[in-house]
Design a protein around this motif. Structure first.
Motif, mmCIF file in Angstrom:
data_model
loop_
_atom_site.group_PDB
_atom_site.id
_atom_site.type_symbol
_atom_site.label_atom_id
_atom_site.label_comp_id
_atom_site.label_asym_id
_atom_site.label_seq_id
_atom_site.Cartn_x
_atom_site.Cartn_y
_atom_site.Cartn_z
ATOM 1 N N ALA A 1 -38.622 75.256 0.232
ATOM 2 C CA ALA A 1 -38.475 73.875 -0.249
ATOM 3 C C ALA A 1 -38.604 73.786 -1.760
ATOM 4 N N LEU A 2 -39.262 74.775 -2.393
ATOM 5 C CA LEU A 2 -39.420 74.751 -3.849
ATOM 6 C C LEU A 2 -38.091 74.845 -4.567
ATOM 7 N N GLU A 3 -37.035 75.246 -3.852
ATOM 8 C CA GLU A 3 -35.699 75.355 -4.460
ATOM 9 C C GLU A 3 -35.148 73.985 -4.864
ATOM 10 N N GLU A 4 -35.577 72.931 -4.174
ATOM 11 C CA GLU A 4 -34.929 71.636 -4.340
ATOM 12 C C GLU A 4 -35.368 70.947 -5.625
ATOM 13 N N ASP A 5 -34.392 70.519 -6.379
ATOM 14 C CA ASP A 5 -34.644 69.860 -7.662
ATOM 15 C C ASP A 5 -34.644 68.348 -7.471
ATOM 16 N N GLY A 6 -35.453 67.658 -8.271
ATOM 17 C CA GLY A 6 -35.459 66.197 -8.231
ATOM 18 C C GLY A 6 -36.251 65.602 -7.092
ATOM 19 N N LYS A 7 -37.044 66.407 -6.382
ATOM 20 C CA LYS A 7 -37.861 65.899 -5.288
ATOM 21 C C LYS A 7 -39.300 66.383 -5.444
ATOM 22 N N LEU A 8 -40.211 65.599 -4.895
ATOM 23 C CA LEU A 8 -41.600 66.046 -4.812
ATOM 24 C C LEU A 8 -41.742 66.943 -3.588
ATOM 25 N N LYS A 9 -42.539 68.011 -3.709
ATOM 26 C CA LYS A 9 -42.766 68.940 -2.605
ATOM 27 C C LYS A 9 -44.257 69.163 -2.427
ATOM 28 N N THR A 10 -44.736 69.006 -1.203
ATOM 29 C CA THR A 10 -46.125 69.283 -0.859
ATOM 30 C C THR A 10 -46.135 70.357 0.216
ATOM 31 N N ASN A 11 -46.883 71.444 -0.005
ATOM 32 C CA ASN A 11 -46.971 72.509 0.988
ATOM 33 C C ASN A 11 -48.248 72.362 1.791
ATOM 34 N N ILE A 12 -48.128 72.603 3.106
ATOM 35 C CA ILE A 12 -49.254 72.385 4.001
ATOM 36 C C ILE A 12 -49.146 73.362 5.163
ATOM 37 N N ASP A 13 -50.252 73.710 5.786
ATOM 38 C CA ASP A 13 -50.233 74.488 7.022
ATOM 39 C C ASP A 13 -50.052 73.545 8.195
ATOM 40 N N SER A 14 -49.415 74.030 9.267
ATOM 41 C CA SER A 14 -49.183 73.158 10.418
ATOM 42 C C SER A 14 -50.483 72.654 11.025
ATOM 43 N N ASP A 15 -51.558 73.480 10.982
ATOM 44 C CA ASP A 15 -52.817 73.024 11.566
ATOM 45 C C ASP A 15 -53.548 72.026 10.681
ATOM 46 N N ARG A 16 -53.029 71.786 9.459
ATOM 47 C CA ARG A 16 -53.583 70.776 8.566
ATOM 48 C C ARG A 16 -52.644 69.580 8.417
ATOM 49 N N ALA A 17 -51.606 69.530 9.228
ATOM 50 C CA ALA A 17 -50.604 68.482 9.045
ATOM 51 C C ALA A 17 -51.183 67.085 9.205
ATOM 52 N N HIS A 18 -52.234 66.951 10.029
ATOM 53 C CA HIS A 18 -52.834 65.629 10.227
ATOM 54 C C HIS A 18 -53.615 65.172 8.995
ATOM 55 N N LEU A 19 -53.770 66.077 7.998
ATOM 56 C CA LEU A 19 -54.476 65.732 6.762
ATOM 57 C C LEU A 19 -53.501 65.510 5.608
ATOM 58 N N TRP A 20 -52.284 65.112 5.922
ATOM 59 C CA TRP A 20 -51.224 65.019 4.931
ATOM 60 C C TRP A 20 -51.507 64.014 3.823
ATOM 61 N N LYS A 21 -52.248 62.953 4.138
ATOM 62 C CA LYS A 21 -52.360 61.821 3.217
ATOM 63 C C LYS A 21 -52.921 62.225 1.855
ATOM 64 N N ALA A 22 -54.032 62.984 1.855
ATOM 65 C CA ALA A 22 -54.664 63.362 0.586
ATOM 66 C C ALA A 22 -53.764 64.285 -0.218
ATOM 67 N N ASP A 23 -53.092 65.227 0.450
ATOM 68 C CA ASP A 23 -52.248 66.176 -0.271
ATOM 69 C C ASP A 23 -51.008 65.500 -0.848
ATOM 70 N N VAL A 24 -50.416 64.595 -0.085
ATOM 71 C CA VAL A 24 -49.261 63.844 -0.602
ATOM 72 C C VAL A 24 -49.678 63.013 -1.815
ATOM 73 N N ALA A 25 -50.846 62.396 -1.753
ATOM 74 C CA ALA A 25 -51.338 61.597 -2.882
ATOM 75 C C ALA A 25 -51.547 62.466 -4.117
ATOM 76 N N ARG A 26 -52.047 63.681 -3.945
ATOM 77 C CA ARG A 26 -52.258 64.571 -5.089
ATOM 78 C C ARG A 26 -50.935 64.948 -5.752
ATOM 79 N N THR A 27 -49.918 65.206 -4.943
ATOM 80 C CA THR A 27 -48.604 65.528 -5.516
ATOM 81 C C THR A 27 -48.070 64.353 -6.320
ATOM 82 N N GLU A 28 -48.206 63.162 -5.786
ATOM 83 C CA GLU A 28 -47.696 61.981 -6.471
ATOM 84 C C GLU A 28 -48.506 61.666 -7.726
ATOM 85 N N GLU A 29 -49.819 61.873 -7.663
ATOM 86 C CA GLU A 29 -50.654 61.607 -8.838
ATOM 87 C C GLU A 29 -50.388 62.616 -9.943
ATOM 88 N N ALA A 30 -50.216 63.887 -9.572
ATOM 89 C CA ALA A 30 -49.914 64.900 -10.580
ATOM 90 C C ALA A 30 -48.589 64.601 -11.260
#
Length: 702
Positions: free
Chosen positions: A153-182
């Motif tokens: 997914a890092l190949e894609e230009d012009g988009k935000l990308k957040t990497n996560i493990d499948s067993d942590r997928a239910h914790l997406w909210k904090a990681d997505v917020a960090r990507t957007e804040e950065a």
């Protein structure tokens, strides 16, 4: 001393060497490892949450895991041949839960799953919760390249990308917020380093980026760089040794292809040295200790002075914090509060009718002012002091059937606490698994009088606590099919996890086709969930070439379901039995006319005054060979009668028959009076006040 004095880096010269020296056979092999065969449910959104899903052992010296079927995969962790976690419970269910939650709350963010080729049967499950699925050409070798796929997914230009493990997928909210804040801070990346040094096997384990927690607004030629690193590592073009301060050379953890950790070896040698120049927000635990952390921070500040350092968490013993503890349960860790709760509730994690029903009941308990510790059922109770407290109430909203282990529970594990089970079933004889589990229960709650008759056979106290079903629209609306320009829409909804022999979708297709043969102004919409590719193919074959039959096999949000209900004129359901019948209840609560089998728990609200009831004949369930229904009988609908009733109801819709409005109003009134959330809470209060004397003094909450 600087970072590059300690750790090796994949340089541009090494990448050029790969381009110039790798053989054609090597390149074809690398291409195959990272090839995407096809994309299912493509999502064009500005933010991607990327993960991989595969099932392999972690080292090349361990035996190969061969996935033969969906069933063997779901039960993989219960066999001795498999040396890792149960894949379904540990990886798939958290991913489904997280993706479902993400899809409901953030339409601008998509969960992208890079799926191993031998897990293709999971595509319907993943698409049903809103995932974009990229099916890979291979099943992975060992832990890699599977763990590296998510970096594509890092190949894609012009988009935000957040990497996560499948067993942590239910914790997406904090990681997505960090990507957007950065990104808002004009920093290209955020990451969490792993601050260990030498681990127990003597390898150097510091990681500047942990693979399951980082994000970026930038882009990278990830596939080309991953192929170059694999080749350079195998050809020894890059060193796999580090030089930590005060030590000699030490092998860097995870640098052996294709073993566990090679994905983070890629992040360490290839991504980190390049990403640092884009600016990084580094999140460091407050208690982190490492000689290598200062070198790490120095490097990113040198590469881009705009980089930021953020500490999170607390130092043990510094400030008083609410205590938590981890209890082992069936090989997995579960976080359990040490705080006293009125009720400790065990429910299914799965996205299914039982899970939704359990959640509504828990919400009703909380509305009474009760504190509820909600846990997900994995086949065992946690051995804890609360079990020895005779005033503690445990609430069990799950079924003691295969693959559950209730029959093996030791008596002492129930302790002195009070245990309440909420069960439903759909044949008139409970299977053997219910008997040993019921002996430990103080009470049994059921959703209908039909279920009460079934479970009364266990010799336990049984109380009817019907589910809550809320209407979406307060007023009686006009049905879409009353307009001459619009087709008449027949709707059928079911979850394949509720077993196809019971839900009987093939009968629905046959009845619709006979009722509207040659009528192009009628259509059938089948909203399914959890259908396997084989099951979906069977239903498509039943539909034939009829273009007026549509099957949707995916999870839909509450809002999307409401839209489907509002677009329909008739709900047709020819199930052989229902313990309660959520979709039937929802239809009545929203003024949707019904044609359904006249046998089951739904008869508590599906009356002749509001529903067209299909006659049935009792039949043995054993003939279907379903392990979930080994005993008893249920009702087989008369399909000929169903055709006539469906035609009659369709004529009433098209003619705007006033009698139909009277039937619909009766359904609305029945559901509003007897099946509201307030009524559910009232019934629960009536049962619990005998076991929780303090309940009478609790103030209800909203």
């Amino acid at each position: 001393m600087s970072w590059t004095d300690v750790f090796p880096v994949l340089t541009d010269e090494m990448v050029d060497a790969y381009e110039a020296e790798a053989s054609g056979a090597e390149r074809r092999k690398h291409d195959r490892w990272f090839e995407v065969r096809r994309v299912e449910n493509p999502r064009d959104v500005p933010h991607i949450v990327s993960t991989s899903l595969f099932w392999k052992n972690i080292r090349e010296d361990l035996p190969e895991i061969v996935i033969r079927s969906r069933r063997s995969f779901m039960n993989a962790g219960r066999t001795r041949r498999v040396l890792r976690f149960n894949p379904w419970d540990h990886y798939v269910e958290p991913l489904l839960k997280g993706a479902r939650d993400l899809h409901r709350k953030r339409e601008d963010v998509a969960m992208r799953v890079y799926l191993a080729s031998d897990l293709e049967f999971l595509i319907p499950d993943l698409v049903s919760v809103g995932c974009e699925v990229r099916l890979m050409a291979t099943p992975s070798i060992r832990h890699n390249p599977g763990a590296m796929w998510r970096f594509l997914a890092l190949e894609e230009d012009g988009k935000l990308k957040t990497n996560i493990d499948s067993d942590r997928a239910h914790l997406w909210k904090a990681d997505v917020a960090r990507t957007e804040e950065a990104s808002a801070l004009n920093l290209g990346w955020w990451r969490i380093p792993v601050w260990g040094e030498q681990n127990e096997i003597g390898t150097l384990s510091y990681r500047p980026i942990v693979g399951c927690q980082f994000g970026t607004s930038g882009s990278l030629e990830a596939e080309r760089l991953m192929k170059a690193l694999i080749w350079c590592t195998q050809k020894r073009k890059i060193s796999t040794k580090g030089r930590p301060p005060g030590c000699g050379q030490v092998t860097v953890h995870g640098s052996a292809w294709p073993d566990y950790g090679f994905d983070e070896w890629f992040l360490q040698t290839t991504v980190y040295p390049r990403a640092a120049f884009d600016g990084m927000a580094t999140f460091v635990p407050a208690d982190a200790k490492s000689r290598l952390l200062p070198l790490d921070i120095e490097y990113v500040q040198w590469a881009n002075p705009s980089s930021e350092l953020v500490y999170f968490g607390s130092v043990p013993g510094c400030c008083p914090q609410p205590t938590r503890k981890l209890q082992e349960s069936d090989g997995s860790k579960i976080e359990v509060s040490e705080e006293k709760h009125d009720i400790i509730a065990y429910t299914y994690r799965a996205n299914c009718g039982l899970g939704e029903a359990a959640q509504r009941n828990i919400e009703a308990m909380r509305s009474l002012g009760l504190t509820v510790e909600h846990r997900y059922w994995d086949g065992n109770l946690i051995d804890e002091p609360a079990l020895r407290n005779p005033e503690q109430i445990y609430y069990h909203h799950w079924h003691p059937q295969p693959p559950d282990k209730s029959r093996a529970w030791p008596k002492k594990l129930f302790g002195k606490a009070q245990h309440i089970a909420y069960w439903a079933y759909e044949s008139d004889t409970p299977p053997p698994e219910f008997h040993p589990a019921s002996k430990r229960m103080a009470e049994l709650w059921v959703p209908s009088g039909y279920c009460k008759k079934i479970f009364d056979q266990l010799g336990r106290e049984t109380f009817v606590i019907p589910h809550a079903v809320e209407r979406v629209e307060p007023a009686l609306r006009s049905l879409p099919g009353t307009k001459r320009s619009a087709p008449l829409t027949v709707l059928f909804l079911f979850d394949a996890w509720s077993r196809l022999p019971r839900k009987n979708p093939e009968a629905v297709i046959r009845v619709f086709r006979k009722a509207f043969a040659g009528d192009s102004r009628a259509r059938l919409l089948i909203k399914a969930h959890h259908l396997s590719p084989e099951e979906l193919s069977t239903l498509h074959a039943q539909c034939g070439r009829d273009h007026w039959i549509t099957i949707i096999n995916e999870f839909l949000s509450e809002r999307e379901l409401d839209t489907i209900f509002r677009s329909a004129d008739i709900l047709l359901s020819l199930q052989r039995s229902e313990g309660f019948g959520f979709n039937l209840a929802r239809a009545l609560a929203n003024g949707l006319p019904l044609v359904t089998t006249g046998h089951g728990g739904h008869r508590e609200f599906c009356k002749r005054a509001n529903t067209f009831l299909v006659p049935y004949s009792m039949e043995e369930v054993a003939g279907y060979g379903d392990p979930w229904y080994p005993l008893g009988r249920w009702g087989a609908p008369n399909e000929g009668a169903a055709v006539k009733l469906l035609q009659k109801l369709a004529a009433m819709v098209r003619s705007r028959d006033p009698e139909l409005d009277r039937m619909r109003q009766h359904g609305l009134d029945t559901m509003a009076k007897h099946f509201s959330t307030a009524r559910l809470a009232q019934r629960i209060r009536g049962r619990l006040k005998h076991r929780l004397p303090s309940l009478s003094g609790r103030a209800p909450t909203t």
